[in-house]
Design an enzyme around this catalytic site. Structure first.
Site, short mmCIF file in Angstrom:
data_model
loop_
_atom_site.label_atom_id
_atom_site.label_comp_id
_atom_site.label_asym_id
_atom_site.label_seq_id
_atom_site.Cartn_x
_atom_site.Cartn_y
_atom_site.Cartn_z
N ALA A 246 0.81 -1.23 0.00
CA ALA A 246 0.00 0.00 0.00
C ALA A 246 0.83 1.26 0.00
O ALA A 246 0.32 2.36 -0.21
CB ALA A 246 -0.93 0.00 1.21
N ARG B 130 10.48 7.65 -2.40
CA ARG B 130 11.84 7.80 -2.94
C ARG B 130 11.93 7.42 -4.42
O ARG B 130 12.94 7.64 -5.05
CB ARG B 130 12.82 6.97 -2.09
CG ARG B 130 13.05 7.57 -0.72
CD ARG B 130 13.71 6.58 0.24
NE ARG B 130 12.72 5.66 0.83
CZ ARG B 130 13.03 4.71 1.71
NH1 ARG B 130 14.29 4.53 2.08
NH2 ARG B 130 12.09 3.93 2.21
N TYR C 51 6.54 -8.57 1.41
CA TYR C 51 6.50 -7.17 1.02
C TYR C 51 6.48 -7.06 -0.50
O TYR C 51 7.29 -7.71 -1.18
CB TYR C 51 7.75 -6.44 1.56
CG TYR C 51 7.66 -6.08 3.03
CD1 TYR C 51 6.75 -6.70 3.87
CD2 TYR C 51 8.49 -5.10 3.57
CE1 TYR C 51 6.67 -6.36 5.21
CE2 TYR C 51 8.42 -4.74 4.91
CZ TYR C 51 7.50 -5.38 5.72
OH TYR C 51 7.42 -5.04 7.05
N ASN D 2 13.50 0.71 -2.88
CA ASN D 2 12.98 1.97 -2.36
C ASN D 2 13.25 3.13 -3.31
O ASN D 2 12.62 4.16 -3.22
CB ASN D 2 13.59 2.27 -0.99
CG ASN D 2 13.16 1.24 0.03
OD1 ASN D 2 11.98 0.93 0.17
ND2 ASN D 2 14.12 0.67 0.72
N ARG E 81 6.28 -9.09 -37.79
CA ARG E 81 5.21 -8.59 -36.91
C ARG E 81 4.18 -9.68 -36.59
O ARG E 81 4.24 -10.78 -37.13
CB ARG E 81 4.56 -7.37 -37.56
CG ARG E 81 5.53 -6.19 -37.60
CD ARG E 81 4.97 -5.03 -38.40
NE ARG E 81 3.63 -4.69 -37.97
CZ ARG E 81 2.75 -4.03 -38.72
NH1 ARG E 81 3.08 -3.64 -39.95
NH2 ARG E 81 1.55 -3.75 -38.26
C1 UD1 Z 1 10.43 -1.96 6.09
C2 UD1 Z 1 10.70 -2.47 7.51
C3 UD1 Z 1 12.21 -2.55 7.73
C4 UD1 Z 1 12.80 -3.50 6.68
C5 UD1 Z 1 12.41 -3.06 5.27
C6 UD1 Z 1 12.81 -4.15 4.30
C7 UD1 Z 1 8.95 -1.72 9.05
C8 UD1 Z 1 8.55 -0.71 10.04
N1 UD1 Z 1 10.13 -1.55 8.48
O1 UD1 Z 1 10.96 -0.65 6.00
O2 UD1 Z 1 12.49 -3.06 9.02
O3 UD1 Z 1 14.21 -3.52 6.82
O4 UD1 Z 1 11.00 -2.85 5.15
O5 UD1 Z 1 12.59 -3.78 2.97
O6 UD1 Z 1 8.20 -2.64 8.80
N2 UD1 Z 1 3.40 -0.65 3.24
C9 UD1 Z 1 2.02 -0.70 3.32
N3 UD1 Z 1 1.38 0.22 4.09
C10 UD1 Z 1 2.04 1.18 4.78
C11 UD1 Z 1 3.45 1.22 4.70
C12 UD1 Z 1 4.10 0.28 3.93
O7 UD1 Z 1 1.39 -1.56 2.70
O8 UD1 Z 1 1.37 1.97 5.47
C13 UD1 Z 1 4.08 -1.64 2.38
C14 UD1 Z 1 4.84 -0.99 1.25
O9 UD1 Z 1 4.06 -0.91 0.08
C15 UD1 Z 1 6.02 -1.92 1.06
C16 UD1 Z 1 6.25 -2.52 2.44
O10 UD1 Z 1 5.04 -2.33 3.15
O11 UD1 Z 1 5.73 -2.95 0.14
C17 UD1 Z 1 7.42 -1.86 3.15
O12 UD1 Z 1 7.18 -0.48 3.29
P1 UD1 Z 1 8.32 0.61 3.24
O13 UD1 Z 1 7.71 1.92 3.52
O14 UD1 Z 1 9.11 0.45 2.00
O15 UD1 Z 1 9.17 0.17 4.51
P2 UD1 Z 1 10.73 0.35 4.75
O16 UD1 Z 1 10.97 1.71 5.25
O17 UD1 Z 1 11.48 -0.13 3.59
CA CA Z 2 10.95 -0.87 1.57
#
Ligand code: UD1
Ligand code: CA
Length: 452
Positions: free
Chosen positions: A6, A11, A96, A220, A326
């Site tokens: 979500a 970045r 993720y 990211n 094609r």
């Molecule tokens: C997160 C982890 C971090 C880990 C890293 C690995 C947490 C707090 N942190 O950080 O420990 O090292 O991933 O890649 O969990 N997402 C949602 N809803 C939200 C926020 C995020 O669905 O409200 C999803 C994003 O789409 C993404 C994943 O969760 O697929 C990770 O979110 P992101 O914001 O990238 O977290 P990081 O800061 O990378």
């Molecule tokens: Ca991430």
């Protein structure tokens, strides 16, 4: 199983939700969904939010349950949205959407290690920047995960990171999520904060190390996406080499889909393969070719700078250089298509040739046909497309226009420069009655208004 997808991905500096950015031609999240499916879970739940319905639209499938998270308040909050869809008795595996390379075997190892424990997938990275750090106590047991933004300098030096992927006992998870707070640098509900809650209930917290470091890599930024793309392609190329494919340079190959090769296939530099491509044994692909959803028969050479899409090329043929094949093209065996020849929706029979500068569109071409340089099938009348039929053994001279619908019957020869606008009988010579004159003493026109 839950896939978190979500987040916005600030970045990336893009309007496209991060998980829809393509890796090897498919959205990041499509890789994660494929990995999830390989484990045959009872349910795959995708949490989406940023970018609205774009994510569900891109990956919609009957086996996926979509849950919207709005607003997006962190990974813990995201998982909470999926709770109503999770069966309380089992384990929940959290993936993720932005960690696309994790291997199914690694996930299987995580879920196999017991039902009532919290398993975290970790990795040792040379550069842990941006990841949550795994904090261990004096006995070496995991005691917390600290996000980089919340970490003290000493914690930032830890190189063991959280990949984000976790297996959790669902019934406990429901309680833990309810107890999360957003008291941290990002004012988010961190899923990682379940670790102390688990320890508080004396639940075993277990870290599994990824089989390979690249499994842990998250996307990211565009730079990280580009890095992962190269990594993906390098691994794909390595597998091809192991299968016995010759690659002129494994670093200059891009596979955006599935490339299957027979024995002794060789591929020169800078080729791109998209969708499903099958190369039979002894196929040679020259430099700078793009093949999409194509099949190439045994022993055929595709010469440099050739583009092929949605087409089947027979065995022992030669296509290119600079050919464009094609959609809807079917070439039988030993067909030669040469430079600057475009073929579309055409069937071409065995041993037929079009070696230079031609357009063959919406056509059925028989066997042993020769199509001369500069020949065009005039298939489009401005409103509709029409077919051209060229029967077996026809010889078409240079610069011929075939005004479709039209049939050139078996064995006919069409003279150079002929416009064929009605069906021709079998055999014989077809020409337009034209004469050639010579005017001796004729003067070239001169530019006006200039003294001479
Ligand atoms: C997160 C982890 C971090 C880990 C890293 C690995 C947490 C707090 N942190 O950080 O420990 O090292 O991933 O890649 O969990 N997402 C949602 N809803 C939200 C926020 C995020 O669905 O409200 C999803 C994003 O789409 C993404 C994943 O969760 O697929 C990770 O979110 P992101 O914001 O990238 O977290 P990081 O800061 O990378
Ligand atoms: Ca991430």
């Amino acid at each position: 199983m839950v896939i978190l997808a979500a987040g916005q991905g600030k970045r990336m500096r893009s309007r496209l939700p991060k998980v829809l950015h393509p890796l090897a031609g498919r959205p990041l999240i499509a890789h994660v969904v494929a990995t999830a499916r390989a484990l045959k879970p009872r349910r795959i739940c995708v949490v989406y939010g940023h970018g609205g319905e774009q994510v569900p639209r891109a990956i919609e499938a009957p086996d996926l349950v979509f849950v919207r998270q709005r607003p997006q308040r962190g990974t813990g909050h995201a998982l909470q949205q999926a709770l109503p869809h999770l069966d309380g008795s089992g384990l929940t595996l959290v993936l993720y959407g932005d960690v696309p390379l994790v291997a199914p075997e690694t996930l299987a190892a995580m879920t196999g290690s017991g039902r009532d424990r919290l398993t975290i997938l970790t990795a040792e990275l040379d550069d842990p920047a941006g990841y949550g750090r795994i904090v261990r106590n004096r006995r070496g047991a995991v005691s917390a995960i600290v996000e980089e933004k919340d970490a003290r300098p000493a914690q930032r030096r830890i190189r063991e990171v959280n990949t984000g992927i976790m297996a959790l006992p669902t019934a406990r998870l429901k309680r833990w999520l309810a107890r999360l707070t957003d008291r941290n640098a990002q004012r988010e509900y961190y899923l990682t904060d379940v670790v102390p809650l688990a320890l508080g209930e004396r639940v075993d917290v277990h870290a599994v190390t990824a089989g390979a470091n690249w499994e842990a890599l998250g996307v990211n930024s565009r730079a990280q996406l580009a890095e992962l793309e190269r990594l993906y392609q390098w691994r794909y190329a390595t597998r091809l080499l192991e299968q016995g494919v010759t690659l002129a340079d494994p670093k200059r190959l891009d596979v955006r889909g599935d490339l299957r090769c027979g024995a002794e296939v060789s591929i020169d530099v800078n080729c791109v393969f998209e969708g499903d491509v099958r190369l039979a044994s002894n196929v040679q692909i020259g430099a700078n070719c793009v093949l999409k959803n194509a099949e190439v028969g045994a022993g055929t050479r595709i010469e440099p700078f050739t583009l092929i899409e949605d087409a089947r090329i027979g065995a022992h043929g030669r296509v290119g250089p600079y050919a464009r094949i094609r959609p809807g093209t079917r070439l039988a065996e030993e067909v030669h298509i040469g430079n600057f020849v475009e073929v579309k929706a055409a069937e071409i029979g065995a041993r037929s040739k079009a070696n230079h500068l031609a357009y063959i569109g919406d056509a059925t071409v028989g066997r042993d046909v020769n199509v001369g340089a500069g020949t065009i099938t005039c298939n489009y009348d401005g409103a509709n497309k029409h077919r051209t039929v060229i029967e077996d053994g026809v010889h078409i001279g240079s610069d011929v226009q075939l005004v479709a619908p039209v049939t050139v019957a078996k064995g006919a020869t069409v003279g150079a420069g002929t416009t064929v606008w009605k069906d021709t009988p079998r055999g014989g010579l077809v020409i337009n009655a034209k004469t050639q004159e010579h005017r001796p003493g004729w003067k070239r026109p001169r530019k006006k208004g200039r003294d001479s």
